[in-house]
Scaffold this motif. Structure first.
Motif, PDB file in Angstrom:
ATOM      1  N   ALA A   1       0.842  -1.198   0.000  1.00 47.26           N
ATOM      2  CA  ALA A   1       0.000   0.000   0.000  1.00 47.26           C
ATOM      3  C   ALA A   1       0.880   1.253   0.000  1.00 47.26           C
ATOM      4  CB  ALA A   1      -0.893   0.004   1.231  1.00 47.26           C
ATOM      5  N   PRO A   2       0.452   2.326  -0.661  1.00 48.91           N
ATOM      6  CA  PRO A   2       1.267   3.555  -0.681  1.00 48.91           C
ATOM      7  C   PRO A   2       1.607   4.069   0.712  1.00 48.91           C
ATOM      8  CG  PRO A   2      -0.516   3.690  -2.288  1.00 48.91           C
ATOM      9  CD  PRO A   2      -0.766   2.448  -1.483  1.00 48.91           C
ATOM     10  N   HIS A   3       0.637   4.007   1.668  1.00 44.42           N
ATOM     11  CA  HIS A   3       0.922   4.556   2.998  1.00 44.42           C
ATOM     12  C   HIS A   3       1.911   3.678   3.767  1.00 44.42           C
ATOM     13  CE1 HIS A   3      -2.592   1.901   3.711  1.00 44.42           C
ATOM     14  NE2 HIS A   3      -2.075   1.701   4.912  1.00 44.42           N
ATOM     15  N   TYR A   4       1.984   2.372   3.436  1.00 49.49           N
ATOM     16  CA  TYR A   4       3.020   1.533   4.052  1.00 49.49           C
ATOM     17  C   TYR A   4       4.395   1.975   3.545  1.00 49.49           C
ATOM     18  CZ  TYR A   4       6.200  -2.290   4.947  1.00 49.49           C
ATOM     19  OH  TYR A   4       7.306  -3.019   5.347  1.00 49.49           O
ATOM     20  N   LEU A   5       4.523   2.205   2.244  1.00 48.14           N
ATOM     21  CA  LEU A   5       5.816   2.609   1.668  1.00 48.14           C
ATOM     22  C   LEU A   5       6.210   3.997   2.147  1.00 48.14           C
ATOM     23  CD1 LEU A   5       5.297   1.269  -1.972  1.00 48.14           C
ATOM     24  CD2 LEU A   5       6.571   0.201  -0.106  1.00 48.14           C
ATOM     25  N   ASP A   6       5.228   4.871   2.364  1.00 46.91           N
ATOM     26  CA  ASP A   6       5.550   6.201   2.910  1.00 46.91           C
ATOM     27  C   ASP A   6       6.150   6.087   4.303  1.00 46.91           C
ATOM     28  OD1 ASP A   6       4.604   7.433   0.641  1.00 46.91           O
ATOM     29  OD2 ASP A   6       2.608   7.852   1.463  1.00 46.91           O
ATOM     30  N   GLU A   7       5.657   5.137   5.094  1.00 49.08           N
ATOM     31  CA  GLU A   7       6.117   4.994   6.474  1.00 49.08           C
ATOM     32  C   GLU A   7       7.431   4.234   6.582  1.00 49.08           C
ATOM     33  OE1 GLU A   7       4.538   3.321  10.830  1.00 49.08           O
ATOM     34  OE2 GLU A   7       3.194   3.354   9.083  1.00 49.08           O
ATOM     35  N   TYR A   8       7.583   3.162   5.776  1.00 54.27           N
ATOM     36  CA  TYR A   8       8.754   2.285   5.944  1.00 54.27           C
ATOM     37  C   TYR A   8       9.776   2.405   4.811  1.00 54.27           C
ATOM     38  CZ  TYR A   8       6.039   0.070   9.624  1.00 54.27           C
ATOM     39  OH  TYR A   8       5.309  -0.162  10.771  1.00 54.27           O
ATOM     40  N   GLY A   9       9.458   3.148   3.789  1.00 54.50           N
ATOM     41  CA  GLY A   9      10.371   3.288   2.667  1.00 54.50           C
ATOM     42  C   GLY A   9      10.120   2.247   1.589  1.00 54.50           C
ATOM     43  N   THR A  10      10.607   2.538   0.403  1.00 52.56           N
ATOM     44  CA  THR A  10      10.426   1.637  -0.733  1.00 52.56           C
ATOM     45  C   THR A  10      11.704   0.843  -0.978  1.00 52.56           C
ATOM     46  OG1 THR A  10       8.854   3.148  -1.786  1.00 52.56           O
ATOM     47  CG2 THR A  10       9.897   1.497  -3.196  1.00 52.56           C
ATOM     48  N   PRO A  11      11.641  -0.488  -0.961  1.00 53.61           N
ATOM     49  CA  PRO A  11      12.844  -1.293  -1.236  1.00 53.61           C
ATOM     50  C   PRO A  11      13.421  -0.976  -2.606  1.00 53.61           C
ATOM     51  CG  PRO A  11      11.050  -2.653  -0.405  1.00 53.61           C
ATOM     52  CD  PRO A  11      10.450  -1.320  -0.709  1.00 53.61           C
ATOM     53  N   LYS A  12      14.712  -0.835  -2.631  1.00 51.47           N
ATOM     54  CA  LYS A  12      15.402  -0.567  -3.912  1.00 51.47           C
ATOM     55  C   LYS A  12      15.998  -1.844  -4.492  1.00 51.47           C
ATOM     56  CE  LYS A  12      14.811   3.940  -3.963  1.00 51.47           C
ATOM     57  NZ  LYS A  12      13.773   4.052  -2.916  1.00 51.47           N
ATOM     58  N   THR A  13      16.357  -2.801  -3.614  1.00 46.78           N
ATOM     59  CA  THR A  13      16.920  -4.086  -4.040  1.00 46.78           C
ATOM     60  C   THR A  13      16.234  -5.199  -3.244  1.00 46.78           C
ATOM     61  OG1 THR A  13      18.664  -4.236  -2.378  1.00 46.78           O
ATOM     62  CG2 THR A  13      19.141  -2.937  -4.378  1.00 46.78           C
ATOM     63  N   PRO A  14      16.293  -6.451  -3.719  1.00 46.47           N
ATOM     64  CA  PRO A  14      15.696  -7.564  -2.955  1.00 46.47           C
ATOM     65  C   PRO A  14      16.247  -7.692  -1.541  1.00 46.47           C
ATOM     66  CG  PRO A  14      16.143  -8.247  -5.203  1.00 46.47           C
ATOM     67  CD  PRO A  14      16.762  -6.881  -5.047  1.00 46.47           C
ATOM     68  N   ASP A  15      17.521  -7.325  -1.320  1.00 43.88           N
ATOM     69  CA  ASP A  15      18.099  -7.416   0.027  1.00 43.88           C
ATOM     70  C   ASP A  15      17.377  -6.490   1.003  1.00 43.88           C
ATOM     71  OD1 ASP A  15      19.919  -9.351  -0.624  1.00 43.88           O
ATOM     72  OD2 ASP A  15      21.550  -7.943  -1.037  1.00 43.88           O
ATOM     73  N   ASP A  16      16.782  -5.421   0.493  1.00 40.73           N
ATOM     74  CA  ASP A  16      16.076  -4.467   1.359  1.00 40.73           C
ATOM     75  C   ASP A  16      14.820  -5.086   1.977  1.00 40.73           C
ATOM     76  OD1 ASP A  16      17.977  -2.578   0.706  1.00 40.73           O
ATOM     77  OD2 ASP A  16      16.737  -1.614  -0.832  1.00 40.73           O
ATOM     78  N   LEU A  17      14.336  -6.185   1.416  1.00 43.52           N
ATOM     79  CA  LEU A  17      13.123  -6.805   1.941  1.00 43.52           C
ATOM     80  C   LEU A  17      13.308  -7.295   3.374  1.00 43.52           C
ATOM     81  CD1 LEU A  17      11.970  -8.912  -1.174  1.00 43.52           C
ATOM     82  CD2 LEU A  17      10.945  -6.789  -0.317  1.00 43.52           C
ATOM     83  N   LYS A  18      14.547  -7.585   3.765  1.00 40.21           N
ATOM     84  CA  LYS A  18      14.816  -8.112   5.109  1.00 40.21           C
ATOM     85  C   LYS A  18      14.446  -7.113   6.201  1.00 40.21           C
ATOM     86  CE  LYS A  18      18.649 -10.975   3.441  1.00 40.21           C
ATOM     87  NZ  LYS A  18      20.125 -11.209   3.489  1.00 40.21           N
ATOM     88  N   THR A  19      14.392  -5.845   5.863  1.00 40.89           N
ATOM     89  CA  THR A  19      14.090  -4.812   6.866  1.00 40.89           C
ATOM     90  C   THR A  19      12.611  -4.441   6.870  1.00 40.89           C
ATOM     91  OG1 THR A  19      14.543  -2.984   5.335  1.00 40.89           O
ATOM     92  CG2 THR A  19      16.411  -3.884   6.571  1.00 40.89           C
TER      93      THR A  19
END
Length: 303
Positions: free
Chosen positions: A169-187
């Protein structure tokens, strides 16, 4: 030994309805006639096909083994009559169809009125669940599955490709940031479907990655497709979804694709599967053709 095909039809219907009298009425037989005809069939076979008590009717082990052969004999007769031009063009009877609940609600239920208008003498018994049914044991004529076709007792026709993508959801990405690489999914908070098993992803130039809910910051496991979409819309995290399940939300902007160059590596296909048989019954054939024409020829989610 010759078999009475009317008795076979009665047995198949009774096995589906678990009610001999009701099965007989559906075939135009009086209760006493249907009971006698079924008893005569069992006597000729030397096996009890249906267990009867004062309260209920249930399929015996022998009946469950015999059921697919009874269906096959009926289908062979219908095909033979059709080849001779003696088969009625009316499609009738009951077609038992199992499908994933999420997909059926979105794409199958809305087009059923048109199909039933074309075949008013046919009854569709639609069983919906995101848990797979056993076709043979459940006496289903047809099922929709999005898993590889590995059971040698089944055959299938491809309905459509089943692509899986990441979204949030857009508001989730606004709060936690948008992953730039698959490794970012861990956070991030990841939503898992049915289990926390890692899912392989493929990106540009065949680059491999992993969607691994078990390694994520937050975890939610859901076994219902529509509930997963709703949780994603509510901002619970990032989920891996079938494109068909989130097509409208992506188009409206209520969901955003995450890592848009990556999608699930599995070669997922939506299959229409049915028990292996030399002949498809007319009711199953026309329904398969209808679904392929209405959905498979131009999948709405691919437009």
């Amino acid at each position: 030994m010759g078999l009475d095909t009317d008795a076979l039809r009665l047995f198949v219907r009774a096995a589906e309805m678990l009610n001999i009298s009701a099965a007989g009425r559906a075939l135009g037989m009086a209760p006493a006639v249907s009971s006698a005809k079924l008893a005569k069939l069992e006597q000729s076979l030397g096996s009890e096909l249906l267990h009867r008590t004062t309260r209920k009717v249930s399929l015996s082990v022998e009946g469950a083994d015999f059921l697919p052969f009874a269906r096959e004999i009926i289908a062979q007769e219908e095909a033979a009559l059709a080849a001779l031009g003696k088969q009625t063009t009316t499609i009738k009877g009951t077609l038992r169809f199992a499908a994933p609940s999420s997909f059926a609600q979105l794409y199958i239920a809305p087009i059923l009125p048109e199909f039933l208008k074309q075949h008013p003498d046919l009854t569709i018994d639609l069983r919906l669940s995101d848990v797979q049914f056993d076709l043979i044991e459940g006496s289903y004529d047809l099922a929709l599955r999005n898993a590889p076709l590995v059971d040698t007792s089944l055959k299938g026709r491809k309905l459509a490709v089943d692509r899986r993508i990441l979204c949030a959801a857009p508001h989730y990405l606004d709060e936690y940031g948008t992953p730039k690489t698959p490794d970012d999914l861990k956070t991030h908070h990841l939503i898992a479907f049915q289990n926390r098993q890692p899912r392989p992803l493929t990106g540009p130039a065949g680059k491999n990655a992993i969607f691994d809910p078990a390694s994520a910051k937050g975890q939610l496991i859901i076994d219902d497709g529509q509930s997963q979409v709703r949780a994603t819309l509510a901002g619970a995290g990032i989920s891996l979804n079938a494109l068909w399940s989130v097509h409208d939300q992506l188009k409206s902007g209520r969901l955003i694709r995450v890592l848009p160059n990556f999608e699930a590596s599995e070669d997922n296909v939506l299959w229409l599967i049915y028990p292996k048989s030399n002949v498809l019954s007319p009711k199953v054939r026309v329904f398969i053709d209808f679904l392929i024409a209405e959905i498979g020829a131009k999948p709405p989610w691919e437009t």
